[in-house]
Design a protein around this motif. Structure first.
Motif, mmCIF file in Angstrom:
data_model
loop_
_atom_site.group_PDB
_atom_site.id
_atom_site.type_symbol
_atom_site.label_atom_id
_atom_site.label_comp_id
_atom_site.label_asym_id
_atom_site.label_seq_id
_atom_site.Cartn_x
_atom_site.Cartn_y
_atom_site.Cartn_z
ATOM 1 N N LYS A 10 0.832 -1.201 0.000
ATOM 2 C CA LYS A 10 0.000 0.000 0.000
ATOM 3 C C LYS A 10 0.869 1.254 0.000
ATOM 4 O O LYS A 10 0.598 2.216 -0.730
ATOM 5 C CB LYS A 10 -0.920 -0.004 1.218
ATOM 6 N N ASN A 11 1.901 1.252 0.817
ATOM 7 C CA ASN A 11 2.798 2.411 0.879
ATOM 8 C C ASN A 11 3.531 2.605 -0.442
ATOM 9 O O ASN A 11 3.734 3.737 -0.895
ATOM 10 C CB ASN A 11 3.800 2.244 2.025
ATOM 11 N N LEU A 12 3.940 1.486 -1.053
ATOM 12 C CA LEU A 12 4.603 1.551 -2.355
ATOM 13 C C LEU A 12 3.674 2.179 -3.379
ATOM 14 O O LEU A 12 4.079 3.088 -4.132
ATOM 15 C CB LEU A 12 5.004 0.143 -2.798
ATOM 16 N N SER A 13 2.437 1.725 -3.423
ATOM 17 C CA SER A 13 1.464 2.262 -4.370
ATOM 18 C C SER A 13 1.228 3.749 -4.133
ATOM 19 O O SER A 13 1.267 4.555 -5.075
ATOM 20 C CB SER A 13 0.141 1.493 -4.245
ATOM 21 N N ASP A 14 1.006 4.129 -2.899
ATOM 22 C CA ASP A 14 0.728 5.536 -2.579
ATOM 23 C C ASP A 14 1.895 6.436 -2.957
ATOM 24 O O ASP A 14 1.695 7.531 -3.502
ATOM 25 C CB ASP A 14 0.431 5.689 -1.088
ATOM 26 N N SER A 15 3.112 5.960 -2.688
ATOM 27 C CA SER A 15 4.285 6.793 -2.974
ATOM 28 C C SER A 15 4.491 6.975 -4.475
ATOM 29 O O SER A 15 4.858 8.064 -4.933
ATOM 30 C CB SER A 15 5.540 6.185 -2.335
ATOM 31 N N LYS A 18 1.739 9.403 -5.887
ATOM 32 C CA LYS A 18 2.077 10.784 -5.533
ATOM 33 C C LYS A 18 3.245 11.301 -6.359
ATOM 34 O O LYS A 18 3.200 12.419 -6.900
ATOM 35 C CB LYS A 18 2.414 10.864 -4.045
ATOM 36 N N PHE A 19 4.269 10.476 -6.501
ATOM 37 C CA PHE A 19 5.431 10.856 -7.304
ATOM 38 C C PHE A 19 5.037 11.115 -8.754
ATOM 39 O O PHE A 19 5.410 12.138 -9.339
ATOM 40 C CB PHE A 19 6.479 9.739 -7.239
ATOM 41 N N ALA A 20 4.275 10.202 -9.345
ATOM 42 C CA ALA A 20 3.905 10.329 -10.756
ATOM 43 C C ALA A 20 3.047 11.567 -10.993
ATOM 44 O O ALA A 20 3.273 12.319 -11.950
ATOM 45 C CB ALA A 20 3.166 9.072 -11.223
#
Length: 382
Positions: A10-15, A18-20
């Motif tokens: 989940k954290n990987l997806s959220d980060s 946000k980055f993209a």
């Protein structure tokens, strides 16, 4: 059966989302119009760790499992509106980094993987030929033994990242009598090798920021150390690339479908006709309902196939089913998005027309829909 993602996923997806959204969406319309590969965005993605997602940490990667890579690419497809960039990254990761990681020698991995992970090298995967698209068995590129090495002659076409690539996995016939299985070998080539060129850049309907070209080999000398895997083992290298590509390339499509769904819902709520929001009309609401159904089915198929891949199971049929369903669902979702937007959907500024153009290729690259149906039929004994 637990379908929830871990906290790390989940954290990987959220980060990544946000980055993209903050980094990769500047001037996308202009980049698409000009067929411009965004090298600055490529490097920013590398700094984020995207190019090295499945690679071993020893070479600068993150050593993520297949499902986590799927989650990451879905997030990238959702957050980044430049589908060409997402496609170039996916081709680099799935068809170059993964097979090199799986089949490369220690020396080969040490030589290429750090650069492929840190953004300084761009990878290519070259099997398609002008006269042998879906028919890999009709390959004409040859590698003939020359002392301790090989002489490579032939050409490949429709090679993603061809005009900007630095390292290519190239398949050539080394024993025509054995055919594709046993007679094909994968080689690692570097940009700048004498006789190796990537002439021109093709203009495309969609994915215009992902450059594509021919690769031409004119008596290229390759040392024995250029063989990836084993002599005659090219089919195994290709199978690894295709399993990962067909399962995980479409993860980015799932993210794009999610974004198109949300875009269509927002438009259907604010656009009024005949005194009410168009989302109140059944013709519109049913299209959006179908988008949601296809999205959820596509996500489940992708996650299931990725999970089976990381378990070391045979995923050839799973990959074919996933590639077929998700790619065709992406096209349908993009088409419906344009239809929902009406005349505005036909306009460049609303960006859904580009989503449709980008989606069309999904039923062609990495094996056409017809080829996927052939694979499924064979697994069913037909």
């Amino acid at each position: 059966m637990d379908f929830s993602l871990s906290d790390e996923q989940k954290n990987l997806s959220d980060s990544i989302v946000k980055f993209a959204q903050q980094t990769l969406n500047t001037d996308v319309i202009a980049r698409d119009r000009d067929h411009q590969f965004p090298r600055d965005c490529w490097q920013q993605c590398a700094d984020m760790g995207i190019q090295g997602l499945p690679a071993d940490e020893a070479y600068g990667g993150s050593n993520l499992d297949a499902l986590s890579v799927a989650v990451a690419l879905e997030a990238l497809g959702y957050g980044c509106r430049d589908a060409g960039l997402v496609f170039s990254l996916s081709a680099h990761i799935l068809a170059c980094v993964v097979p090199l990681s799986e089949h490369g020698s220690d020396e080969q991995k040490q030589r290429y993987l750090p650069g492929l992970c840190d953004g300084s090298l761009i990878g290519m995967h070259a099997i398609t030929e002008p006269g042998a698209g879906s028919d890999a068995f009709a390959m004409r590129t040859t590698a003939v033994a020359d002392g301790d090495g090989w002489r490579l002659n032939g050409s490949k076409t429709f090679i993603s990242n061809g005009p900007v690539g630095d390292v290519a996995i190239v398949f050539a016939m080394t024993n025509p009598q054995k055919g594709f299985h046993g007679g094909t070998t994968a080689f690692l080539l570097e940009k700048g090798m004498p006789g190796f060129s990537a002439p021109g850049t093709f203009e495309k309907l969609g994915l215009r920021t992902s450059p594509i070209s021919e690769l031409v080999f004119e008596n290229v000398y390759l040392p024995a150390s250029a063989v990836l895997g084993s002599v005659g083992g090219g089919a195994s290298v290709f199978a690894t690339a295709m399993d990962w590509e067909r399962v995980l390339l479409v993860a980015g499509h799932v993210g794009a479908m999610q974004r198109l769904l949300e875009t269509s819902i927002a438009y259907a709520r604010k656009r009024s006709q005949s005194g009410q929001a168009i989302g109140k009309f059944q013709a519109i609401s049913h299209k959006i309902a179908d988008m949601k159904v296809n999205l959820e089915a596509a996500r489940l198929l992708t996650y299931q196939a990725a999970w089976r891949l990381q378990q070391g199971k045979n995923v050839s049929m799973d990959a074919a089913i996933t590639k077929l369903f998700v790619s065709e669902s992406l096209v349908k979702t993009a088409m419906d998005s344009v239809q929902i937007h009406g005349g505005y959907g036909f306009m460049v500024d609303y960006e859904v027309e580009r989503a449709l153009r980008d989606a069309i290729g999904s039923t062609i690259y990495s094996g056409t829909s017809e080829i996927q149906r052939n694979i499924i039929a064979r697994w069913l004994g037909l």
